[in-house]
Write an enzyme that holds these catalytic residues in place. Sequence first.
Site, PDB file in Angstrom:
ATOM      1  N   VAL A  26       0.847  -0.914   0.210  1.00  0.00           N
ATOM      2  CA  VAL A  26      -0.162   0.156  -0.057  1.00  0.00           C
ATOM      3  C   VAL A  26       0.975   1.201   0.114  1.00  0.00           C
ATOM      4  O   VAL A  26       0.673   2.178  -0.705  1.00  0.00           O
ATOM      5  CB  VAL A  26      -0.960   0.215   1.236  1.00  0.00           C
ATOM      6  CG1 VAL A  26      -1.719   1.172   1.329  1.00  0.00           C
ATOM      7  CG2 VAL A  26      -2.017  -1.086   1.017  1.00  0.00           C
ATOM      8  N   PRO A 171       4.735   2.075 -35.232  1.00  0.00           N
ATOM      9  CA  PRO A 171       5.270   1.184 -36.331  1.00  0.00           C
ATOM     10  C   PRO A 171       3.959   0.881 -37.163  1.00  0.00           C
ATOM     11  O   PRO A 171       4.159   0.151 -38.245  1.00  0.00           O
ATOM     12  CB  PRO A 171       5.622   0.028 -35.776  1.00  0.00           C
ATOM     13  CG  PRO A 171       4.941  -0.037 -34.302  1.00  0.00           C
ATOM     14  CD  PRO A 171       4.792   1.435 -33.906  1.00  0.00           C
ATOM     15  N   ASP A 194       1.524  10.509 -43.226  1.00  0.00           N
ATOM     16  CA  ASP A 194       2.384   9.524 -44.044  1.00  0.00           C
ATOM     17  C   ASP A 194       1.806   8.303 -44.313  1.00  0.00           C
ATOM     18  O   ASP A 194       0.704   7.973 -43.421  1.00  0.00           O
ATOM     19  CB  ASP A 194       3.700   9.253 -43.193  1.00  0.00           C
ATOM     20  CG  ASP A 194       4.680  10.483 -43.343  1.00  0.00           C
ATOM     21  OD1 ASP A 194       4.537  11.211 -44.307  1.00  0.00           O
ATOM     22  OD2 ASP A 194       5.744  10.376 -42.726  1.00  0.00           O
ATOM     23  N   LYS A 216       4.787   9.071 -48.981  1.00  0.00           N
ATOM     24  CA  LYS A 216       5.913   8.893 -49.723  1.00  0.00           C
ATOM     25  C   LYS A 216       6.154   7.594 -50.166  1.00  0.00           C
ATOM     26  O   LYS A 216       6.869   6.682 -49.572  1.00  0.00           O
ATOM     27  CB  LYS A 216       7.248   9.415 -48.983  1.00  0.00           C
ATOM     28  CG  LYS A 216       7.260  10.959 -48.644  1.00  0.00           C
ATOM     29  CD  LYS A 216       8.302  11.471 -47.785  1.00  0.00           C
ATOM     30  CE  LYS A 216       8.413  12.770 -47.454  1.00  0.00           C
ATOM     31  NZ  LYS A 216       9.549  13.336 -46.759  1.00  0.00           N
ATOM     32  N   GLY A 248       6.556   5.575 -36.948  1.00  0.00           N
ATOM     33  CA  GLY A 248       7.491   5.512 -35.822  1.00  0.00           C
ATOM     34  C   GLY A 248       7.958   6.603 -35.244  1.00  0.00           C
ATOM     35  O   GLY A 248       6.953   7.174 -34.595  1.00  0.00           O
ATOM     36  N   ASP A 249       9.219   7.305 -35.049  1.00  0.00           N
ATOM     37  CA  ASP A 249       9.430   8.128 -34.295  1.00  0.00           C
ATOM     38  C   ASP A 249       9.905   9.434 -35.338  1.00  0.00           C
ATOM     39  O   ASP A 249      10.566   9.006 -36.405  1.00  0.00           O
ATOM     40  CB  ASP A 249      10.734   8.017 -33.386  1.00  0.00           C
ATOM     41  CG  ASP A 249      11.078   9.244 -32.648  1.00  0.00           C
ATOM     42  OD1 ASP A 249      10.560   9.238 -31.388  1.00  0.00           O
ATOM     43  OD2 ASP A 249      11.739   9.966 -33.059  1.00  0.00           O
ATOM     44  N   MET A 331      14.279   0.751 -44.351  1.00  0.00           N
ATOM     45  CA  MET A 331      14.539   1.070 -45.616  1.00  0.00           C
ATOM     46  C   MET A 331      15.356   0.383 -46.581  1.00  0.00           C
ATOM     47  O   MET A 331      16.127   1.008 -47.520  1.00  0.00           O
ATOM     48  CB  MET A 331      14.566   2.650 -45.791  1.00  0.00           C
ATOM     49  CG  MET A 331      13.353   3.296 -44.956  1.00  0.00           C
ATOM     50  SD  MET A 331      13.853   5.348 -44.911  1.00  0.00           S
ATOM     51  CE  MET A 331      15.226   5.460 -43.975  1.00  0.00           C
ATOM     52  N   GLY A 360       5.212  -4.850 -40.013  1.00  0.00           N
ATOM     53  CA  GLY A 360       5.207  -5.386 -38.780  1.00  0.00           C
ATOM     54  C   GLY A 360       4.010  -4.515 -37.875  1.00  0.00           C
ATOM     55  O   GLY A 360       3.948  -3.608 -38.031  1.00  0.00           O
TER      56      GLY A 360
END
EC number: 2.1.1.107
Length: 406
Positions: A26, A171, A194, A216, A248-249, A331, A360
């Site tokens: 607790v 992702p 994107d 893209k 992604g980032d 890529m 993925g």
Amino acid sequence: MAEHSAYPVGLRLAGRRVVVIGGGQVAQRRLPALVAAGADVLLVSPSATPSVDAMAETGEIRWERRRYRDGDLDGAWYALIATRDRVANDAASAEAEARRVWCVRADDAEAATAWTPATGRVEGVTVAVLSGNDPRRSAAVRDAVVEGLRDGSLTRNRPRTPGVALVGGGPGDPDLITVRGRRLLAEADVVIADRLGPRDLLDELPPHVEVIDAAKIPYGRYMAQEAINNALIEHAKAGKAVVRLKGGDPYVFGRGMEELQALAEAGIPCTVVPGISSSISVPGAVGIPVTHRGVAHEFTVVSGHVGPDDPRSLVDWASLAKLTGTLVVLMGVDKIGLIAEALVRHGRPADTPVAVVQEGTTATQRRVDATLATVGETVRAAEIRPPAVIVIGEVVNVAAPAGPAA
């Protein structure tokens, strides 16, 4: 006697003495919030959990390693009683009553003079819910309100702040966007998205939100980076709340800094929301850890959009070949044959395991396994297409491989 409801109030405990009696689970749950409130916390307990012990070691709280004794609540503004000793709890509760100290009891809510609400915090808002002696109901209501604040469903009509948010969408799985990213998306007037972002989230946007396709697509039609920058600036200057939704980032091969620099030159405020990079999450989604004890103590992420022999390449492939850890290539689908040849030529064993994961974390995810010697042909035969993450190293075999391509 009629049952009275509790009177809700927010305690301002910064610099004020708070006594916690008992160092178990607790206390472990409640102490961080007390510390965050700035309270001067004294823990009285002969023992404590490792997490509570660590808080004492770092000076976040003071810990007297003993049992409760009368007088411990002298000067306290608030007390939390959380031991398994009913006699000690009753004694501490009686002292709190005598000294008029608000007191929470973990073992007997009816004997307490205060109750701890189910709380959550989102962007400066504290949600606190009390439902009598039904903590599960309190937690359920709290969770629903917090989720609504996080995803924006409870705040869609609040005034929007003009500017741009560069949001890393993760992702591909819409559940893997950060809660802050999802909230900003829900508050947007314009979304420039994107192809690799979590596209399913676009269906949740209200009809008035303008969605601009900045996809893209490899080897096909694309929106030039300059046009993306101009669109961000144009809509932000029009007073719109703009979200640049990226896969992604934003800063991991996402050209996020280019967009931030263009906005800064135009005097446009910008918020950057990090995202889960596919370089870690996609291997994890198929059971591959990028590091593993006794197997790999480092991992390196590189771009494979230009080949090893291309003069534009900034990657030192010869040095990478000498590393023994994990190599993650983004890529690099169409260049993986050349990349594998370069790594072998510079000393990486030809039988080094390789896994290629296409799309993925999405419903169409698939994995194929190969070695550096065979990966080029394997990718061609399996008709692997971008986006795909390529993992090179012994971590590929830590878990059982997925088998041949579907």
